[in-house]
Design a protein around this motif. Structure first.
Motif, PDB file in Angstrom:
ATOM      1  N   ALA A  14       0.920  -1.186   0.158  1.00  0.00           N
ATOM      2  CA  ALA A  14       0.053  -0.127  -0.073  1.00  0.00           C
ATOM      3  C   ALA A  14       0.790   1.162   0.057  1.00  0.00           C
ATOM      4  CB  ALA A  14      -0.894   0.017   1.161  1.00  0.00           C
ATOM      5  N   PHE A  15       0.396   2.328  -0.669  1.00  0.00           N
ATOM      6  CA  PHE A  15       1.046   3.415  -0.568  1.00  0.00           C
ATOM      7  C   PHE A  15       0.205   4.502   0.153  1.00  0.00           C
ATOM      8  CE2 PHE A  15       2.697   1.847  -4.595  1.00  0.00           C
ATOM      9  CZ  PHE A  15       3.970   1.949  -4.249  1.00  0.00           C
ATOM     10  N   GLY A  16       0.360   4.708   1.503  1.00  0.00           N
ATOM     11  CA  GLY A  16      -0.370   5.757   2.282  1.00  0.00           C
ATOM     12  C   GLY A  16      -1.652   4.979   2.023  1.00  0.00           C
ATOM     13  N   GLY A  17      -2.624   5.456   1.606  1.00  0.00           N
ATOM     14  CA  GLY A  17      -4.012   4.743   1.622  1.00  0.00           C
ATOM     15  C   GLY A  17      -4.436   3.873   0.475  1.00  0.00           C
ATOM     16  N   VAL A  18      -3.562   4.171  -0.644  1.00  0.00           N
ATOM     17  CA  VAL A  18      -3.804   3.569  -1.842  1.00  0.00           C
ATOM     18  C   VAL A  18      -3.127   2.103  -1.627  1.00  0.00           C
ATOM     19  CG1 VAL A  18      -3.509   3.458  -4.208  1.00  0.00           C
ATOM     20  CG2 VAL A  18      -3.689   5.446  -3.039  1.00  0.00           C
ATOM     21  N   ILE A  19      -4.300   0.906  -1.715  1.00  0.00           N
ATOM     22  CA  ILE A  19      -3.956  -0.383  -1.686  1.00  0.00           C
ATOM     23  C   ILE A  19      -3.377  -0.863  -3.272  1.00  0.00           C
ATOM     24  CG2 ILE A  19      -4.248  -2.777  -1.175  1.00  0.00           C
ATOM     25  CD1 ILE A  19      -6.353  -1.590   0.819  1.00  0.00           C
ATOM     26  N   GLY A  38      -4.118  -6.071 -17.082  1.00  0.00           N
ATOM     27  CA  GLY A  38      -4.909  -5.404 -16.161  1.00  0.00           C
ATOM     28  C   GLY A  38      -4.928  -4.068 -16.659  1.00  0.00           C
ATOM     29  N   PRO A  39      -6.037  -3.449 -16.255  1.00  0.00           N
ATOM     30  CA  PRO A  39      -6.214  -1.921 -16.669  1.00  0.00           C
ATOM     31  C   PRO A  39      -5.137  -1.078 -15.931  1.00  0.00           C
ATOM     32  CG  PRO A  39      -8.196  -2.830 -15.719  1.00  0.00           C
ATOM     33  CD  PRO A  39      -7.302  -3.857 -15.409  1.00  0.00           C
ATOM     34  N   ASN A  40      -4.960  -0.044 -16.609  1.00  0.00           N
ATOM     35  CA  ASN A  40      -4.050   1.162 -16.042  1.00  0.00           C
ATOM     36  C   ASN A  40      -4.478   1.493 -14.596  1.00  0.00           C
ATOM     37  OD1 ASN A  40      -2.004   1.977 -17.628  1.00  0.00           O
ATOM     38  ND2 ASN A  40      -3.457   3.401 -18.877  1.00  0.00           N
ATOM     39  N   GLY A  41      -3.366   1.239 -13.820  1.00  0.00           N
ATOM     40  CA  GLY A  41      -3.405   1.524 -12.401  1.00  0.00           C
ATOM     41  C   GLY A  41      -3.876   0.323 -11.579  1.00  0.00           C
ATOM     42  N   SER A  42      -3.951  -0.897 -12.189  1.00  0.00           N
ATOM     43  CA  SER A  42      -4.359  -1.869 -11.405  1.00  0.00           C
ATOM     44  C   SER A  42      -3.266  -2.624 -10.673  1.00  0.00           C
ATOM     45  CB  SER A  42      -4.892  -3.035 -12.438  1.00  0.00           C
ATOM     46  OG  SER A  42      -3.852  -3.307 -13.258  1.00  0.00           O
ATOM     47  N   GLY A  43      -2.140  -1.961 -10.717  1.00  0.00           N
ATOM     48  CA  GLY A  43      -1.025  -2.614  -9.628  1.00  0.00           C
ATOM     49  C   GLY A  43       0.039  -3.318 -10.425  1.00  0.00           C
ATOM     50  N   LYS A  44       0.361  -3.546 -11.435  1.00  0.00           N
ATOM     51  CA  LYS A  44       0.997  -4.261 -12.288  1.00  0.00           C
ATOM     52  C   LYS A  44       2.422  -3.590 -12.089  1.00  0.00           C
ATOM     53  CE  LYS A  44      -0.412  -3.500 -16.659  1.00  0.00           C
ATOM     54  NZ  LYS A  44      -1.731  -2.454 -16.117  1.00  0.00           N
ATOM     55  N   THR A  45       2.735  -2.581 -12.435  1.00  0.00           N
ATOM     56  CA  THR A  45       4.178  -2.179 -12.075  1.00  0.00           C
ATOM     57  C   THR A  45       4.443  -2.051 -10.748  1.00  0.00           C
ATOM     58  OG1 THR A  45       3.710  -0.915 -13.885  1.00  0.00           O
ATOM     59  CG2 THR A  45       5.669  -0.031 -12.379  1.00  0.00           C
ATOM     60  N   THR A  46       3.675  -1.901  -9.897  1.00  0.00           N
ATOM     61  CA  THR A  46       3.916  -2.058  -8.517  1.00  0.00           C
ATOM     62  C   THR A  46       4.456  -3.597  -8.022  1.00  0.00           C
ATOM     63  OG1 THR A  46       2.172  -0.550  -8.045  1.00  0.00           O
ATOM     64  CG2 THR A  46       2.911  -1.569  -6.142  1.00  0.00           C
ATOM     65  N   LEU A  47       3.576  -4.405  -8.648  1.00  0.00           N
ATOM     66  CA  LEU A  47       4.112  -5.842  -8.462  1.00  0.00           C
ATOM     67  C   LEU A  47       5.572  -6.185  -8.906  1.00  0.00           C
ATOM     68  CD1 LEU A  47       2.916  -8.433  -7.164  1.00  0.00           C
ATOM     69  CD2 LEU A  47       2.522  -9.258  -9.407  1.00  0.00           C
ATOM     70  N   PHE A  86      11.936  -1.172 -17.666  1.00  0.00           N
ATOM     71  CA  PHE A  86      11.111  -0.170 -17.151  1.00  0.00           C
ATOM     72  C   PHE A  86      10.111   0.117 -18.139  1.00  0.00           C
ATOM     73  CE2 PHE A  86      15.163   0.248 -14.593  1.00  0.00           C
ATOM     74  CZ  PHE A  86      14.320   0.422 -13.369  1.00  0.00           C
ATOM     75  N   GLN A  87       8.901   0.464 -17.419  1.00  0.00           N
ATOM     76  CA  GLN A  87       7.792   0.985 -18.240  1.00  0.00           C
ATOM     77  C   GLN A  87       8.159   2.384 -19.175  1.00  0.00           C
ATOM     78  OE1 GLN A  87       4.022   1.205 -16.410  1.00  0.00           O
ATOM     79  NE2 GLN A  87       2.912   2.019 -18.179  1.00  0.00           N
ATOM     80  N   GLN A  88       8.813   3.080 -18.520  1.00  0.00           N
ATOM     81  CA  GLN A  88       9.265   4.556 -19.081  1.00  0.00           C
ATOM     82  C   GLN A  88      10.509   4.284 -20.013  1.00  0.00           C
ATOM     83  OE1 GLN A  88       9.703   3.740 -16.096  1.00  0.00           O
ATOM     84  NE2 GLN A  88       8.451   4.698 -14.486  1.00  0.00           N
TER      85      GLN A  88
HETATM   86  N1  LIG Z   1       5.508   5.310  -5.515  1.00  0.00           N
HETATM   87  C1  LIG Z   1       3.938   5.498  -5.403  1.00  0.00           C
HETATM   88  N2  LIG Z   1       3.467   6.098  -4.369  1.00  0.00           N
HETATM   89  C2  LIG Z   1       2.162   6.166  -4.351  1.00  0.00           C
HETATM   90  N3  LIG Z   1       1.160   5.602  -5.088  1.00  0.00           N
HETATM   91  C3  LIG Z   1       1.775   4.755  -6.049  1.00  0.00           C
HETATM   92  C4  LIG Z   1       3.137   4.573  -6.255  1.00  0.00           C
HETATM   93  N4  LIG Z   1       3.384   3.721  -7.287  1.00  0.00           N
HETATM   94  C5  LIG Z   1       2.179   3.403  -7.724  1.00  0.00           C
HETATM   95  N5  LIG Z   1       1.005   3.863  -6.938  1.00  0.00           N
HETATM   96  C6  LIG Z   1      -0.066   3.815  -7.054  1.00  0.00           C
HETATM   97  O1  LIG Z   1      -0.373   2.532  -7.024  1.00  0.00           O
HETATM   98  C7  LIG Z   1      -1.521   2.127  -8.021  1.00  0.00           C
HETATM   99  C8  LIG Z   1      -0.948   1.117  -8.968  1.00  0.00           C
HETATM  100  O2  LIG Z   1       0.041   1.675 -10.008  1.00  0.00           O
HETATM  101  P1  LIG Z   1       0.777   0.890 -10.878  1.00  0.00           P
HETATM  102  O3  LIG Z   1       1.363  -0.422 -10.159  1.00  0.00           O
HETATM  103  O4  LIG Z   1       1.829   1.702 -11.564  1.00  0.00           O
HETATM  104  O5  LIG Z   1      -0.289   0.355 -12.048  1.00  0.00           O
HETATM  105  P2  LIG Z   1      -0.037  -0.120 -13.349  1.00  0.00           P
HETATM  106  O6  LIG Z   1       1.150  -0.571 -13.876  1.00  0.00           O
HETATM  107  O7  LIG Z   1      -1.211  -1.458 -13.538  1.00  0.00           O
HETATM  108  O8  LIG Z   1      -0.626   0.672 -14.427  1.00  0.00           O
HETATM  109  C9  LIG Z   1      -1.997   3.415  -9.045  1.00  0.00           C
HETATM  110  O9  LIG Z   1      -3.159   3.814  -8.034  1.00  0.00           O
HETATM  111  C10 LIG Z   1      -0.817   4.366  -8.610  1.00  0.00           C
HETATM  112  O10 LIG Z   1      -1.233   5.556  -8.599  1.00  0.00           O
END
Ligand SMILES: Nc1ncnc2c1ncn2[C@@H]1O[C@H](COP(=O)(O)OP(=O)(O)O)[C@@H](O)[C@H]1O
Ligand SMILES: [Mg+2]
Lengths: 248, 301, 349
Positions: A14-19, A38-47, A86-88
């Motif tokens: 989780a990032f702060g409140g965002v899971i 998964g759709p944009n923002g679904s947490g793929k890059t985070t994983l 990296f995605q970017q």
């Molecule tokens: N470093 C971060 N700090 C705060 N929020 C983040 C951070 N990285 C990702 N998020 C949030 O986590 C969620 C998932 O993001 P991300 O993993 O980039 O999605 P995806 O790659 O599936 O498009 C988003 O809501 C994004 O805003």
């Protein structure tokens, strides 16, 4: 199915409140091409970030070849043989392509002694042949920062191959690339998997690409694992279709 | 050093006196630091010349008081106004060329300006240590075991007035709102019709004015000489990295804390190591914060 | 004989003959090589690795004090020596002087490298402007500590023993130290040139271009950054001692830890010539030094104001430097070109 090379169990972040990731479990078998959609923002890059040690995870375990790696740092995990792109797209902009490749040689057995040695001629040969593999041979003396976005993505892929990883995590390898070149990329990914024996774990937004590429696909939505299965199965899965439609 | 350490406990009045002196000085440090935070937050520039602007404010007060014979206290607003225009000039000549550049470029450019100002002050005012005589006395308590210098208290009051004015200005005035909008997102502000170049110029000039007032107080409560600037720059930087940008209350608390820490340190290890203490403290805090962040696999940004 | 060997040969001969031909300028010429060494070693972090240090002067000052303390300490008690500053008793004979210098430089190098290694991983963990200001603070802090330390003369400085008359057969103090600086600069140049071409050099560049990427590729960035600082510290610490002896007086803030002169000049010379190249710092140092000498001759009293103006002008109008400008203008001369030739056969994986 062979033993999992990468075993993700119950990972949450989780990032702060965002899971961003909640209780995710994924297996990537050795030698496979596994997809993550998964759709944009679904947490793929985070994983991906969690797996390669970019940030600490809140819960769960991550095993690479049976070894727990969730406490290790990015460079340590990379040296174990797990690499990510990296995605970017990140390359070394002020160095030419050959140098980008050379410094991507594996650093596993680098010591204080050989750090000051020059690269052996074989390294340059390998760098050039990999640049040819991705179609950048003629551009090899240009600064990487001067390449187009698509070319930089190819260079980043070649750099990853140069590092001889066991598993490669690719974050949207075809995003932003000219559609006429996408088939070429799919082809190269498959060849890297078959000929070099590199296990691939691929995030992909383009459904056509991932259906073509992966043997098994996981689908995330809102940070949770929605479904998984072979491409044909997932294609008809109503949950997956809804998630994608709902996102647009 | 050990002796002095024990003394702090055996004679609590000494400890209290040190604390009071430190806090009174710290208020002035906080003022200069707030100016630095303003420029940093709005323009993304770390203003290395900050300290020289403070010292220059001090020389303005000295010169006016010596030439006209008016009381140094009345020169505080004059120093601020003069410094406002000097700051505006520095912006127009140099700073506007480096605002959008890499931060390293602006650090170097302001470092260059700080060297110019140091040398100019050395040429014009001489290298001697100077201070302004305000003629104020001290209040004594507990049979003069604890004294409260009147000019220190007055300067604390002035700092509070100025800080209140600044906060109100940034909150209420049209320019203040433009400044805050630019700090949030300069590009968006530009699209909304804010003249960011004018905002930058005003911010930089305002910072110089703040420094001018601070320097004016420094020369009355303490000492100045042409090469003392860098220490004020580093103090401001230190306070800002502890308090964060755009946080007036935090800046004041950090400023008072630094003042007290410095006062205790120079009591314990000797006044000759005071500046070394400030600089080392900054390095230690930077590294310490970075190590804390690296536990979360992040770093200071 | 290729072109570059002729180039090096000519520079070498000029370097050897210059102090004999221009015997009145031996000190200035010695300073020229010191400036080249400053710019070269700064660029190892600032240009090659992208870590803009304002505190490398720390190692120079440290080396200067360590070397002088060893040289004096072999014969006298340092505390007594500094307390009795200026007395005739501070003389060393030729053998004592040279032994002290050699051991002093050795000790300086060890201390310099040790300090760099010790604080390196902490300081070099800072990035960008935090690193710049952290190092600035560190350099000044050391100057202030030595300026408060009575044992080494505190703020009134330390006068190293004068150059013994009996060593005049070496050509006199100025010529002797000229060759030391010449040798140090040349050794530094070739050492750095060599390591920039190695794995290490590319690793530095990778950290400069994208440190997060370098970590993601498995580079041991902390180790590489620390070693890089140790290399610079080594040469700077070696150069410190001889400079103290050439000048004949060590002021903690003005000669040793001279942050607002030498410390910032290092940065400027490398920028002027072109960051991240091997020749840039050399060219930048040469031009800067000549300009600086002109300022001293024609603007006495105002030379530092002029210096400040020069700093501002260089960073504002010329941040890419001479080599950067050349490279932007003729990229193909620097090897940046499309090569249409066919790759060799049989090199495939
Ligand atoms: N470093 C971060 N700090 C705060 N929020 C983040 C951070 N990285 C990702 N998020 C949030 O986590 C969620 C998932 O993001 P991300 O993993 O980039 O999605 P995806 O790659 O599936 O498009 C988003 O809501 C994004 O805003
Ligand atoms: Mg993503």
């Amino acid at each position: 199915m062979s033993t999992p090379m990468l075993e993700i169990t119950g990972v949450s972040k989780a990032f702060g409140g965002v899971i961003a990731n909640e209780d995710i479990s994924i297996n990537v078998p050795e030698g496979s091409i596994t997809g993550l959609i998964g759709p944009n923002g679904s947490g793929k890059t985070t994983l991906f970030n969690s797996v390669v040690g970019y940030h600490p995870i809140d819960a769960g375990t991550i095993k690479f070849e049976g070894q727990e790696i969730s406490k290790l740092r990015v460079p340590e995990i990379a040296r174990l043989g797990m690499l990510r792109t990296f995605q970017q797209t990140r390359i070394y902009g002020e160095m030419d392509c050959v140098k980008n490749m050379l410094i991507s040689m594996p650093h596993r057995d680098e010591s204080l002694m050989n750090i000051f040695t020059n690269f052996p001629p074989e390294a340059t040969e390998k760098a050039e042949s990999l640049l040819e593999f991705v179609g950048l041979f003629s551009k090899r003396y240009l600064l990487a920062g001067e390449l187009s976005f698509g070319q930089q993505k190819l260079l980043e892929f070649a750099m990853a191959l140069m590092n001889e990883p066991k598993i490669l995590l690719l974050d949207e390898p075809t995003a932003g690339i000219n559609p006429t070149l996408i088939n070429g990329i799919i082809d190269r990914l498959k060849r890297a998997n078959e000929q070099l024996g590199i296990t691939l774990f691929v995030i992909e937004h383009n459904m056509r690409v991932i259906m073509n590429l992966a043997e098994h696909i996981y689908c995330l939505a809102h940070g949770q694992l929605l479904a998984d299965g072979p491409p044909e199965e997932l294609q008809d899965n109503q949950l997956v279709i809804d998630a994608y439609l709902g996102a647009h | 050093m050990i002796d002095n350490f024990l003394l702090l406990f055996q004679a609590p009045t000494v400890a209290v006196q040190t604390l009071i002196d430190g806090i009174l000085i710290g208020a002035i440090l906080a003022l200069a630091a707030y100016g630095m935070a303003l420029v940093w937050g709005v323009m993304n520039i770390i203003n290395i010349v900050q300290g020289e602007l403070v010292i220059l404010g001090g020389y303005i007060t000295l010169t006016l008081a010596n030439m006209t014979g008016i009381h140094p206290l009345w020169t505080v607003p004059i120093a601020a106004v003069v410094m406002y225009f000097i700051g505006y000039g520095i912006y127009k000549i140099v700073i506007h060329r480096v605002v959008d550049e890499d931060m390293f470029i602006s650090i170097l450019a302001t470092f260059g300006i700080s060297i110019i100002l140091q040398q100019l002050m050395d040429q014009v005012f001489g290298a001697d240590i100077q201070s302004a005589d305000t003629g104020f006395d001290s209040w004594g308590y507990l049979d003069d075991a604890i004294t409260l210098s009147q000019i220190h208290v007055i300067s604390l009051v002035i700092v509070i007035v100025l800080a209140t004015f600044l906060v109100l200005y940034l909150k209420r005035s049209k320019m203040g709102r433009a400044i805050r909008a630019t700090a949030q997102d300069a590009r968006a502000a530009r699209i909304m019709g804010v003249d960011t170049d004018h905002v930058y110029a005003t911010t930089y000039a305002l910072n110089a004015a703040i420094c001018g007032a601070a320097g004016s107080l420094v020369v009355m409560t303490w000492i100045i000489h042409p090469f003392l600037g860098l220490a004020y720059t580093v103090r401001s930087f230190l306070i800002v990295i502890v308090a964060g940008l755009g946080n007036m209350v935090g800046v004041i608390i950090a400023g008072l804390g630094l003042g007290a820490a410095e006062q205790y340190a120079s009591f314990l290890i000797g006044i000759e190591f005071r500046v070394a203490f400030v600089f080392l403290l900054m390095v230690v805090i930077l590294i310490w914060r970075n190590i804390l962040l690296s536990k979360e696999r992040r770093y200071l940004k | 004989m290729n072109n570059s060997m002729i180039k090096y040969g000519l520079i070498g001969i000029a370097g050897i003959l210059a102090p004999i031909v221009f015997a009145n300028f031996q000190v200035q010429l010695g300073f020229l090589w010191l400036m080249i060494l400053f710019a070269l070693t700064w660029d190892t972090q600032g240009g090659q690795m992208g870590y803009n240090s304002f505190g490398n002067i720390l190692f120079f000052g440290l080396g200067m004090y360590v070397c002088a303390m060893v040289q004096v300490g072999l014969v006298y008690d340092v505390g007594v020596y500094t307390a009795a500053a200026g007395l005739d008793s501070g003389k060393l004979n030729g053998e004592q002087y040279l032994t002290g210098l050699a051991l002093g430089m050795g000790a300086a190098a060890v201390v310099g490298v040790a300090v760099a290694a010790l604080i390196g991983s902490g300081i070099l963990g800072l990035r960008g402007h935090y690193f710049a200001i952290g190092t600035l603070g560190l350099g000044i802090a050391f100057g202030e500590i030595f300026a408060g330390w009575d044992y080494v003369g505190a703020g009134s400085g330390l006068a190293p023993p004068p150059f013994p008359d009996e060593l005049d057969f070496l050509g006199g103090r100025n010529l002797f130290f000229y060759y030391i600086f010449f040798a140090l600069a040349v050794i530094a140049f070739f050492t750095l040139k060599k390591i920039y071409a190695s794995r290490f050099g590319l690793a530095l560049n990778a950290i400069r271009d994208d440190e997060d990427k370098a970590e993601a590729m498995g580079l041991r960035t902390v180790r590489i950054k620390t070693i890089s600082w140790c290399v610079s510290a080594f040469f700077l610490a070696l150069a410190g001692g001889p400079l103290g002896m050439l000048v004949g007086f060590i002021d903690p803030r003005e000669t040793a830890f001279a942050g607002v002169t030498f410390g910032i000049w290092m940065v400027l010379m490398a920028i002027l010539g072109g960051k991240g190249t091997i020749w840039g710092p050399v060219i930048g140092a040469a031009i800067f030094h000549v300009t600086q000498e002109f300022f001293w001759s024609f603007l006495l009293g105002w030379q530092r104001v002029a210096m400040g103006v020069l700093i501002v002008v260089i960073v504002v109008f010329f941040p890419r430097g001479i080599m950067g400008w050349l490279r932007d203008t003729w990229p193909d001369r620097f090897g940046e070109k499309v090569d249409e030739s066919v790759p060799q056969e049989g090199a495939a994986q």
